[in-house]
Design a protein around this motif. Structure first.
Motif, PDB file in Angstrom:
ATOM      1  N   LYS B  49      -8.764   1.302 -12.697  1.00 46.67           N
ATOM      2  CA  LYS B  49      -7.872   0.142 -12.691  1.00 46.67           C
ATOM      3  C   LYS B  49      -8.068  -0.720 -13.931  1.00 46.67           C
ATOM      4  N   LEU B  52      -6.118   0.917 -16.557  1.00 45.71           N
ATOM      5  CA  LEU B  52      -4.681   0.723 -16.349  1.00 45.71           C
ATOM      6  C   LEU B  52      -4.245  -0.722 -16.591  1.00 45.71           C
ATOM      7  N   LEU B  54      -5.009  -3.158 -14.505  1.00 49.81           N
ATOM      8  CA  LEU B  54      -4.800  -3.842 -13.221  1.00 49.81           C
ATOM      9  C   LEU B  54      -5.953  -4.775 -12.903  1.00 49.81           C
ATOM     10  N   TYR B  78      -0.790   8.199 -13.402  1.00 44.15           N
ATOM     11  CA  TYR B  78      -1.838   7.722 -12.496  1.00 44.15           C
ATOM     12  C   TYR B  78      -1.563   8.213 -11.084  1.00 44.15           C
ATOM     13  N   PRO B  80      -2.955   7.276  -7.547  1.00 45.76           N
ATOM     14  CA  PRO B  80      -3.850   6.342  -6.865  1.00 45.76           C
ATOM     15  C   PRO B  80      -4.584   7.006  -5.704  1.00 45.76           C
ATOM     16  N   ARG B  82      -5.271   5.358  -2.843  1.00 46.29           N
ATOM     17  CA  ARG B  82      -4.761   4.859  -1.568  1.00 46.29           C
ATOM     18  C   ARG B  82      -3.484   5.594  -1.163  1.00 46.29           C
ATOM     19  N   PHE B  85       0.882   3.820   2.184  1.00 44.48           N
ATOM     20  CA  PHE B  85       2.224   3.310   1.924  1.00 44.48           C
ATOM     21  C   PHE B  85       2.933   3.018   3.232  1.00 44.48           C
ATOM     22  N   ASP B  86       3.932   2.175   3.152  1.00 39.56           N
ATOM     23  CA  ASP B  86       4.737   1.861   4.327  1.00 39.56           C
ATOM     24  C   ASP B  86       5.541   3.104   4.700  1.00 39.56           C
ATOM     25  N   SER B  88       7.535   3.642   7.050  1.00 41.58           N
ATOM     26  CA  SER B  88       8.898   3.448   7.544  1.00 41.58           C
ATOM     27  C   SER B  88       9.859   3.131   6.394  1.00 41.58           C
ATOM     28  N   PHE B  89       9.338   3.135   5.163  1.00 41.30           N
ATOM     29  CA  PHE B  89      10.190   2.820   4.011  1.00 41.30           C
ATOM     30  C   PHE B  89      11.240   3.910   3.824  1.00 41.30           C
ATOM     31  N   VAL B  96      10.488   8.890  -4.880  1.00 38.71           N
ATOM     32  CA  VAL B  96       9.132   8.467  -5.225  1.00 38.71           C
ATOM     33  C   VAL B  96       8.718   9.115  -6.543  1.00 38.71           C
ATOM     34  N   ILE B 136       9.705   9.828   3.045  1.00 33.00           N
ATOM     35  CA  ILE B 136       8.282   9.740   2.741  1.00 33.00           C
ATOM     36  C   ILE B 136       7.439   9.668   4.015  1.00 33.00           C
ATOM     37  N   ARG B 151       4.566  12.609  -9.060  1.00 29.95           N
ATOM     38  CA  ARG B 151       5.048  11.379  -9.690  1.00 29.95           C
ATOM     39  C   ARG B 151       4.341  11.146 -11.018  1.00 29.95           C
ATOM     40  N   ALA B 152       3.010  11.372 -11.035  1.00 30.71           N
ATOM     41  CA  ALA B 152       2.264  11.167 -12.277  1.00 30.71           C
ATOM     42  C   ALA B 152       2.710  12.155 -13.346  1.00 30.71           C
TER      43      ALA B 152
END
Ligand SMILES: Nc1ncnc2c1ncn2[C@@H]1O[C@H](COP(=O)(O)OP(=O)(O)OP(=O)(O)O)[C@@H](O)[C@H]1O
Ligand SMILES: [Mg+2]
Lengths: 290, 256
Positions: B49, B52, B54, B78, B80, B82, B85-86, B88-89, B96, B136, B151-152
């Motif tokens: 981080k 990056l 952050l 990157y 991550p 973690r 993620f939500d 229900s998004f 993504v 997702i 994605r990265a």
């Protein structure tokens, strides 16, 4: 999104033939137009409010706007002249305080919420004579929307659609993964503030329909129901617009038939559908669990 | 020799009053494949981080591509750690992965055909092409992790920062990911945080052991049992570190 707007527009003539007696009156025609136009903003911005959990902040912005109503009464202006700057200031103020000044967001919201209401109460108290229509700004009165307000709502709708169209990928990014948006070089704070300002403008529209107190319900309920059916944020917006429109029109119609307060009836229709949808989903989840 | 991609000089980071990184010096050169090992809470994620932009260093300096961290957005991919993620998004795996193209686009510019093409290629690389349109929330943990790797990759970065990308993928996919990294290391610089102490030595060029402070292990050395045991505080697999074929030896960065 566009197709559903067209669809909403297309439902209007059907309604007209179904309820010719109601639409005979100009104020009723305006009310239906206001319901449809406001649903557009409501469905689009409601989607962001729900996926980013901005319901409480939206409530804060709406209630702060009451200060603007007080100021307009005191100065003898059109209430919208006070609501617009107050809600925008609340959006930016709460956004900056919670994201920059290391103040917990709910604290910032609470402070603005109560301070805005206080300013409104004091200024209305200072204004000589009885404050007309005050009730309608708190709880909405869709039956008294004049042509000029309809034009303003249309204008704000177009503005909201344009900004959401422009910031499309940025808004999706900060909503889904703010950290990744930041390392991709986005100015997340600025984007956040833009989004909060769009919420403020939606609040301005909704105050006419359901009033300050009940704005949150119409911002969240249609979008929350829409989310469970939607594959993408855009579908969620489209479904949200459709649902918000249906709730408003059904509520308006029922309030006309039974002679009830229009804003409250709209909210109750929305809440009822929300409850039924939630119960159905809970029932379905239980069935699969067994 | 060219300027290193990442240079940390006596880097210290305090978070919530506690020292997380203490006097860490490290350079990562072009073409490096650096593995970062260390116990939970050792500061591995924090180090990424900082790179990056952050997390701000408390003291010491960091440069990435010769600039302040956070100024080289388009050149870093990157993944991550973690995964919270939500779920229900309403967003598809494809959307993504398209986010990986974000740093290559200007404000107001929409994703175009080339972006979709790159995103689809990245999804194919990670074996997710058939799930591209899947929401997702309907992906498994491992599939989500692969989507994040895609994605990265979609952003065509020069430097990859991967934070435990194999933590929740199955053994098959783990092999696939390491094979992929073996491919990518020919053209990319990679920093990989991992707990796969048994397998990484075959793939990487250098190993850093991070537990608040840093312990570097250069090509050719063997990370002995005692070194690893003292790092993790419990017995772990011995990491045998063979020098990869044509790899020049970098100046020593030992900070035991
Ligand atoms: N925002 C924060 N505030 C305070 N302390 C933090 C914060 N983030 C991390 N820490 C602390 O910093 C230390 C290092 O955290 P970090 O996430 O970098 O560890 P890690 O090496 O990635 O561990 P893991 O293997 O579990 O992923 C931990 O002790 C953690 O408690
Ligand atoms: Mg970590």
């Amino acid at each position: 999104m566009w197709s559903s707007i067209a669809l909403l527009a297309a439902t209007k003539p059907i309604r007209i033939t179904a309820m010719p007696d109601i639409l005979h009156f100009e104020f009723m025609r305006n009310a239906f137009l206001a319901a449809i136009l406001s649903s557009v903003a409501c469905g689009i911005i409601g989607a962001y409010v729900v996926v980013r959990r901005l319901g409480f902040i939206s409530g804060g912005i709406a209630h702060t706007a009451f200060g603007g109503i007080g100021l307009s009464y005191y100065l003898g202006l059109n209430p919208l002249a006070g609501i617009i700057p107050f809600s925008l200031a609340a959006a930016i103020g709460i956004g900056l305080l919670s994201r920059k000044a290391r103040i917990a967001e709910d604290t910032a919201i609470g402070a603005f919420w109560a301070a805005g209401m206080s300013v409104g109460v004091i200024l209305i108290g200072l204004t000589p004579g009885y404050a007309p229509n005050l009730f309608s700004y708190l709880f909405g009165n869709i039956l008294t929307v004049p042509n000029s307000d309809l034009q303003l709502i249309l204008l704000l709708d177009l503005l909201i659609i344009a900004v959401v169209w422009l910031f499309d990928k940025e808004f999706v990014a900060i909503s889904f993964d703010e950290e990744y948006a930041r390392i991709s070089g986005l100015k997340t704070l600025a984007l956040d503030l833009v989004m909060l300002c769009l919420i403020a403008l939606t609040v301005v529209i909704m105050v006419r329909i359901v009033g300050i107190v009940m704005v949150i319900a119409l911002l969240t309920i249609p979008a929350a129901i829409a989310r469970s059916f939607s594959q993408s944020l855009y579908r969620m917006m489209a479904t949200g617009i459709l649902l918000a429109g249906l709730f408003s029109i059904a509520g308006l119609w029922l309030s006309w038939i039974f002679n009830l307060a229009s804003g409250a009836t709209i909210i109750l229709v929305a809440a009822l559908v929300f409850l039924v949808n939630a119960l159905l989903r809970a029932g379905k989840a239980r069935q699969t669990a067994c | 020799m060219t300027e290193p991609l990442i240079v940390c000089d006596r880097l210290c980071v305090d978070l919530g009053g506690a020292k997380v990184l203490d006097g860490l010096s490290l350079s990562v050169h072009e073409g490096d494949f650096l593995a970062v090992l260390g116990p939970n809470g050792g500061g591995k994620t924090t180090l990424l981080k900082v790179v990056l932009g952050l997390v701000r260093p408390t003291s010491g300096s960091v440069t990435v591509f010769g600039k302040e961290p956070g100024c080289a957005a388009g050149r870093i991919g990157y993944v991550p750690q973690r995964l919270d993620f939500d779920r229900s998004f309403p967003i598809s795996a494809m959307e993504v992965v398209l986010m990986g193209r974000l740093s290559r686009k200007k404000l107001f510019q929409r994703y175009g055909r080339q972006d979709r093409q790159k995103a689809l290629e990245a999804l194919e690389t990670t074996g997710l092409a058939s799930l591209a349109q899947r929401r997702i929330g309907a992906l498994s943990g491992g599939e989500l992790q692969r989507a994040l790797i895609a994605r990265a990759l979609a952003g065509e970065p020069e430097l990859l920062l991967l934070d435990e990308p194999t933590a929740s993928v199955d053994p098959d996919m783990k092999t696939t990911i390491y094979d992929l990294l073996d491919q990518l290391k020919k053209s990319h610089t990679i920093v990989l945080v991992t707990h796969d102490t048994g397998t990484i030595a075959r793939h990487v060029s250098r190993i850093a052991c991070l537990n608040c402070t840093l312990d570097m292990h250069e090509p050719g050395s063997t990370l002995g049992r005692s070194a690893l045991d003292s790092l993790y505080g419990y017995p772990v697999d011995v990491v045998e570190h063979r020098a990869p074929r044509s790899h020049e030896t970098y100046p020593d960065h030992r900070h035991a």
